[in-house]
Design a protein around this motif. Sequence first.
Motif, mmCIF file in Angstrom:
data_model
loop_
_atom_site.group_PDB
_atom_site.id
_atom_site.type_symbol
_atom_site.label_atom_id
_atom_site.label_comp_id
_atom_site.label_asym_id
_atom_site.label_seq_id
_atom_site.Cartn_x
_atom_site.Cartn_y
_atom_site.Cartn_z
ATOM 1 N N UNK A 3 -17.617 -30.933 -2.429
ATOM 2 C CA UNK A 3 -16.299 -31.216 -1.818
ATOM 3 C C UNK A 3 -15.529 -31.529 -3.227
ATOM 4 N N UNK A 4 -14.323 -30.883 -3.370
ATOM 5 C CA UNK A 4 -13.235 -31.380 -4.241
ATOM 6 C C UNK A 4 -12.005 -31.511 -3.676
ATOM 7 N N UNK A 5 -11.478 -32.601 -4.029
ATOM 8 C CA UNK A 5 -10.219 -33.150 -3.334
ATOM 9 C C UNK A 5 -9.017 -32.048 -3.606
ATOM 10 N N UNK A 6 -8.260 -31.822 -2.609
ATOM 11 C CA UNK A 6 -7.257 -30.871 -2.818
ATOM 12 C C UNK A 6 -5.914 -31.600 -3.618
ATOM 13 N N UNK A 7 -5.235 -30.891 -4.314
ATOM 14 C CA UNK A 7 -3.965 -31.356 -5.134
ATOM 15 C C UNK A 7 -3.087 -32.014 -4.024
ATOM 16 N N UNK A 8 -2.424 -32.752 -4.461
ATOM 17 C CA UNK A 8 -1.324 -33.618 -3.463
ATOM 18 C C UNK A 8 -0.347 -32.660 -3.365
ATOM 19 N N UNK A 9 -0.070 -32.524 -2.048
ATOM 20 C CA UNK A 9 0.930 -31.426 -1.768
ATOM 21 C C UNK A 9 2.031 -31.886 -0.873
ATOM 22 N N UNK A 10 2.246 -33.281 -1.252
ATOM 23 C CA UNK A 10 3.565 -33.945 -0.437
ATOM 24 C C UNK A 10 4.801 -33.396 -0.819
ATOM 25 N N UNK A 11 5.499 -33.263 0.024
ATOM 26 C CA UNK A 11 6.990 -32.916 -0.402
ATOM 27 C C UNK A 11 7.611 -33.602 -1.546
ATOM 28 N N UNK A 12 8.319 -32.841 -2.334
ATOM 29 C CA UNK A 12 9.204 -33.491 -3.252
ATOM 30 C C UNK A 12 10.640 -33.108 -3.197
ATOM 31 N N UNK A 13 11.383 -33.290 -3.960
ATOM 32 C CA UNK A 13 12.840 -33.137 -3.781
ATOM 33 C C UNK A 13 13.065 -31.712 -3.769
ATOM 34 N N UNK A 14 13.486 -30.876 -2.742
ATOM 35 C CA UNK A 14 13.712 -29.525 -2.524
ATOM 36 C C UNK A 14 14.959 -29.027 -3.161
ATOM 37 N N UNK A 15 14.749 -27.908 -3.872
ATOM 38 C CA UNK A 15 16.005 -27.504 -4.342
ATOM 39 C C UNK A 15 15.837 -25.966 -3.586
ATOM 40 N N UNK A 16 17.017 -25.456 -3.543
ATOM 41 C CA UNK A 16 17.293 -24.162 -2.876
ATOM 42 C C UNK A 16 16.601 -22.926 -3.632
ATOM 43 N N UNK A 17 15.816 -22.037 -3.197
ATOM 44 C CA UNK A 17 15.465 -21.069 -4.008
ATOM 45 C C UNK A 17 16.270 -19.730 -3.818
ATOM 46 N N UNK A 18 16.173 -18.842 -4.914
ATOM 47 C CA UNK A 18 17.154 -17.803 -4.735
ATOM 48 C C UNK A 18 16.180 -16.802 -4.319
ATOM 49 N N UNK A 19 16.765 -15.560 -4.117
ATOM 50 C CA UNK A 19 15.969 -14.225 -3.270
ATOM 51 C C UNK A 19 14.835 -14.085 -4.416
ATOM 52 N N UNK A 81 -6.918 -19.892 -7.308
ATOM 53 C CA UNK A 81 -5.853 -19.485 -6.800
ATOM 54 C C UNK A 81 -5.219 -20.244 -6.062
ATOM 55 N N UNK A 82 -6.096 -20.415 -5.002
ATOM 56 C CA UNK A 82 -5.383 -21.256 -3.741
ATOM 57 C C UNK A 82 -5.182 -22.836 -4.257
ATOM 58 N N UNK A 83 -6.018 -23.479 -4.834
ATOM 59 C CA UNK A 83 -5.393 -24.652 -5.502
ATOM 60 C C UNK A 83 -4.489 -24.862 -6.672
ATOM 61 N N UNK A 84 -4.235 -23.606 -7.245
ATOM 62 C CA UNK A 84 -3.300 -23.664 -8.363
ATOM 63 C C UNK A 84 -2.166 -24.400 -8.012
ATOM 64 N N UNK A 85 -1.416 -24.742 -9.181
ATOM 65 C CA UNK A 85 -0.297 -25.632 -8.964
ATOM 66 C C UNK A 85 1.044 -24.719 -8.232
ATOM 67 N N UNK A 86 0.773 -23.384 -8.757
ATOM 68 C CA UNK A 86 1.906 -22.583 -8.124
ATOM 69 C C UNK A 86 1.859 -22.255 -6.427
ATOM 70 N N UNK A 87 0.474 -22.170 -6.150
ATOM 71 C CA UNK A 87 0.364 -21.988 -4.694
ATOM 72 C C UNK A 87 0.720 -23.447 -3.851
ATOM 73 N N UNK A 88 0.305 -24.393 -4.566
ATOM 74 C CA UNK A 88 0.628 -25.662 -3.944
ATOM 75 C C UNK A 88 2.010 -26.033 -3.895
ATOM 76 N N UNK A 89 2.627 -25.659 -4.924
ATOM 77 C CA UNK A 89 4.155 -25.884 -4.921
ATOM 78 C C UNK A 89 4.812 -25.197 -3.988
ATOM 79 N N UNK A 90 4.291 -23.799 -3.730
ATOM 80 C CA UNK A 90 4.974 -22.785 -2.751
ATOM 81 C C UNK A 90 4.546 -23.539 -1.515
ATOM 82 N N UNK A 91 3.560 -24.008 -1.123
ATOM 83 C CA UNK A 91 3.241 -24.677 0.161
ATOM 84 C C UNK A 91 3.874 -26.009 0.527
ATOM 85 N N UNK A 92 4.063 -26.749 -0.668
ATOM 86 C CA UNK A 92 5.035 -27.895 -0.571
ATOM 87 C C UNK A 92 6.414 -27.658 -0.292
ATOM 88 N N UNK A 93 6.946 -26.564 -0.758
ATOM 89 C CA UNK A 93 8.416 -26.051 -0.715
ATOM 90 C C UNK A 93 8.329 -25.396 0.796
#
Length: 120
Positions: A3-19, A81-93
């Motif tokens: 059982x591995x802890x999931x990275x912290x996915x708490x919301x951070x300061x959100x900036x607008x994403x472009x298309x 891939x699921x626990x990657x920073x990219x995915x977690x950042x996307x889920x946080x956003x």
Amino acid sequence: MTDMAMPDARPTQMHAWDAQQHEDALAHLERLQEMLDALRSTLPLLVAPLLHQDASRSHMFVAIKKAAATATNDLRTFRDEWISGRTQHMLSHTKESLLKDGDVTKANDVARYGWLKEDQ
């Protein structure tokens, strides 16, 4: 499996994403969905060698071992891939965006597939 802890996915300061960022996120989700869909065949692939009654025990063992190794690698790849920073950042956003504007009806107009490019 440990059982591995999931990275912290708490919301951070959100900036607008472009298309382009939205399209990249949708392509990433589509890639994850493809990986998950492929994992659905894991059990049938593991059991398939047992269904060949004309196969020797050693041939069955080799086939099951190969299927298990493939399944393990596929599952590990998906999990990484699921626990990657990219995915977690996307889920946080996504979470932040939902908190900011809870109207998800606009998502009905977004295509489910077709975000992956040929080179991805």
